[in-house]
Design a protein around this motif. Structure first.
Motif, PDB file in Angstrom:
ATOM      1  N   ASP A   2      26.303  29.989  -9.001  1.00 32.18           N
ATOM      2  CA  ASP A   2      25.969  28.712  -9.640  1.00 32.18           C
ATOM      3  C   ASP A   2      27.247  27.930  -9.918  1.00 32.18           C
ATOM      4  O   ASP A   2      28.341  28.331  -9.535  1.00 32.18           O
ATOM      5  CB  ASP A   2      25.158  28.922 -10.932  1.00 32.18           C
ATOM      6  CG  ASP A   2      25.906  29.738 -11.971  1.00 32.18           C
ATOM      7  OD1 ASP A   2      27.160  29.774 -11.941  1.00 32.18           O
ATOM      8  OD2 ASP A   2      25.251  30.343 -12.837  1.00 32.18           O
ATOM      9  N   LYS A  34      28.866  27.494 -12.603  1.00 29.98           N
ATOM     10  CA  LYS A  34      29.818  28.172 -13.482  1.00 29.98           C
ATOM     11  C   LYS A  34      30.836  28.964 -12.671  1.00 29.98           C
ATOM     12  O   LYS A  34      32.026  28.967 -12.969  1.00 29.98           O
ATOM     13  CB  LYS A  34      29.078  29.113 -14.430  1.00 29.98           C
ATOM     14  CG  LYS A  34      29.993  29.913 -15.364  1.00 29.98           C
ATOM     15  CD  LYS A  34      29.193  30.820 -16.269  1.00 29.98           C
ATOM     16  CE  LYS A  34      28.551  31.957 -15.521  1.00 29.98           C
ATOM     17  NZ  LYS A  34      29.576  32.899 -14.950  1.00 29.98           N
ATOM     18  N   ASP A  35      30.357  29.644 -11.619  1.00 30.96           N
ATOM     19  CA  ASP A  35      31.265  30.394 -10.755  1.00 30.96           C
ATOM     20  C   ASP A  35      32.301  29.482 -10.117  1.00 30.96           C
ATOM     21  O   ASP A  35      33.477  29.816 -10.013  1.00 30.96           O
ATOM     22  CB  ASP A  35      30.487  31.084  -9.629  1.00 30.96           C
ATOM     23  CG  ASP A  35      29.529  32.134 -10.139  1.00 30.96           C
ATOM     24  OD1 ASP A  35      29.456  32.305 -11.363  1.00 30.96           O
ATOM     25  OD2 ASP A  35      28.864  32.762  -9.318  1.00 30.96           O
ATOM     26  N   SER A  71      27.494  35.402 -11.991  1.00 37.98           N
ATOM     27  CA  SER A  71      26.369  34.603 -12.461  1.00 37.98           C
ATOM     28  C   SER A  71      25.098  35.432 -12.370  1.00 37.98           C
ATOM     29  O   SER A  71      25.025  36.414 -11.624  1.00 37.98           O
ATOM     30  CB  SER A  71      26.225  33.313 -11.651  1.00 37.98           C
ATOM     31  OG  SER A  71      25.953  33.621 -10.294  1.00 37.98           O
TER      32      SER A  71
END
Length: 321
Positions: free
Chosen positions: A54, A56-57, A103
């Motif tokens: 996602d 965030k990664d 994630s």
């Protein structure tokens, strides 16, 4: 990350006859294990494809390698994308990494293998960076959690004959009372919205006083949860019908999966919840799987958490050593 691992990865990348590699570690390990190799590939003008779970990664990789700012001109050599975009990624790559660690794993193992099979012909080297071996018949490097004295919360399995679609067993009710007494933050996963309503109504009939601590995640969202947990003088019990790690809420959780034997839960998701209980600090929360019978996914989750802790113990990373 250790210099020994960096050297092993460098030797594999430069000399190994095996094109692919499993890099196995615990969930939420971060980018550290692959950082030096990524930097080396980019510094030598190589092309890197980094597939994330996602957004965030993606931000984690950028923050780790470039302090949050992607250097000008690097776009032609570095491609960061999610699962869907990777299916349409074009070109040839010196190194491709599928990050299955950082994630919540909404993709099943078979889906990950299918994507890797799709991009495999267009990369010189490929790493499946995961909490399990994704690729068959290739070398695997295993990385312990590492040097912080932390451990993985092993799930507590509670089997019951109670109709858990409509009721909360006495054992779970007693856990909730204890968590309230200890002023803990609790996540209760129910599987669907109708069941959430039934269970909260049942809980209200049993003990209406506990309802002052209960919040429906659908009503407040992640931002609302984040605001509520700022009040550390009281417990918070969040009922959620969709499984997620709520990683943006900056606290550890006591986690209850009410109906963990449901087919909708697989070992990949259950394992991540075990790591989520200790994500924010070293005070791990409880992880409780309520079921009417243990499933292979529950058994596999239990065995994987025990394996991670066994590796930590054998490598001398635990605080007791």
């Amino acid at each position: 990350m250790s210099g020994e691992l960096a050297e092993r990865l460098k030797e594999w990348y430069e000399k190994s006859l095996n094109k692919a590699l499993n890099l196995v570690t615990v969930p939420y390990m971060g980018i550290g294990p692959v950082r030096e190799l990524c930097e080396s590939v980019l510094e030598s003008d190589g092309r890197l494809l980094y597939i994330t779970g996602d957004e965030k990664d993606s931000q984690l990789l950028t923050d780790t390698l470039f302090d949050g700012i992607l250097p000008e001109g690097l776009e032609q050599n570095l491609t960061i994308c999610g699962y869907q975009d990777a299916l349409s990624a074009s070109g040839e790559y010196d190194l491709a990494i599928y990050d299955d660690v950082n994630s919540f794993p909404f993709r099943r193992k078979g889906e990950v293998q299918n994507l890797i099979g799709y991009i495999f012909p267009r990369c010189k080297r490929l790493i499946a960076y995961s909490f399990e071996e994704i690729l068959l018949n290739v070398e695997s490097f295993e990385i312990p959690m590492g040097g912080t004295g932390e451990y993985v919360s092993e799930p507590r399995i509670i089997e019951t004959r109670v109709n858990i679609d409509d009721e909360i067993p006495v054992s779970i009710y007693e856990y909730l009372l204890w968590f309230v007494y200890e002023m803990k933050n609790v996540l209760v996963f129910t599987g669907d919205r109708i069941k959430s309503r039934r269970l909260t109504r049942y809980l209200a009939k049993v003990d209406d006083s506990i309802m002052s601590y209960v919040t429906d995640v659908n009503m407040v969202g992640t931002l609302g949860m984040t605001e509520l947990v700022k009040d550390t003088t009281r417990a918070h019990i969040f009922f959620a019908d969709d499984i997620d790690d709520f990683i943006k809420v900056p606290v550890n959780f006591e986690i209850i999966v009410h109906g963990a034997d449901s087919p909708q839960y697989n070992y990949r998701e259950l394992l991540f919840l075990c790591l989520r209980s200790g994500y924010c600090n070293d005070e791990n929360g409880e992880v409780i799987f309520l079921c009417q019978a243990q499933t292979p996914d529950i058994e596999r989750t239990k065995n994987m958490t025990r394996h991670f802790n066994k590796v930590l113990w054998e490598k001398g990373y635990t605080s007791e050593s």
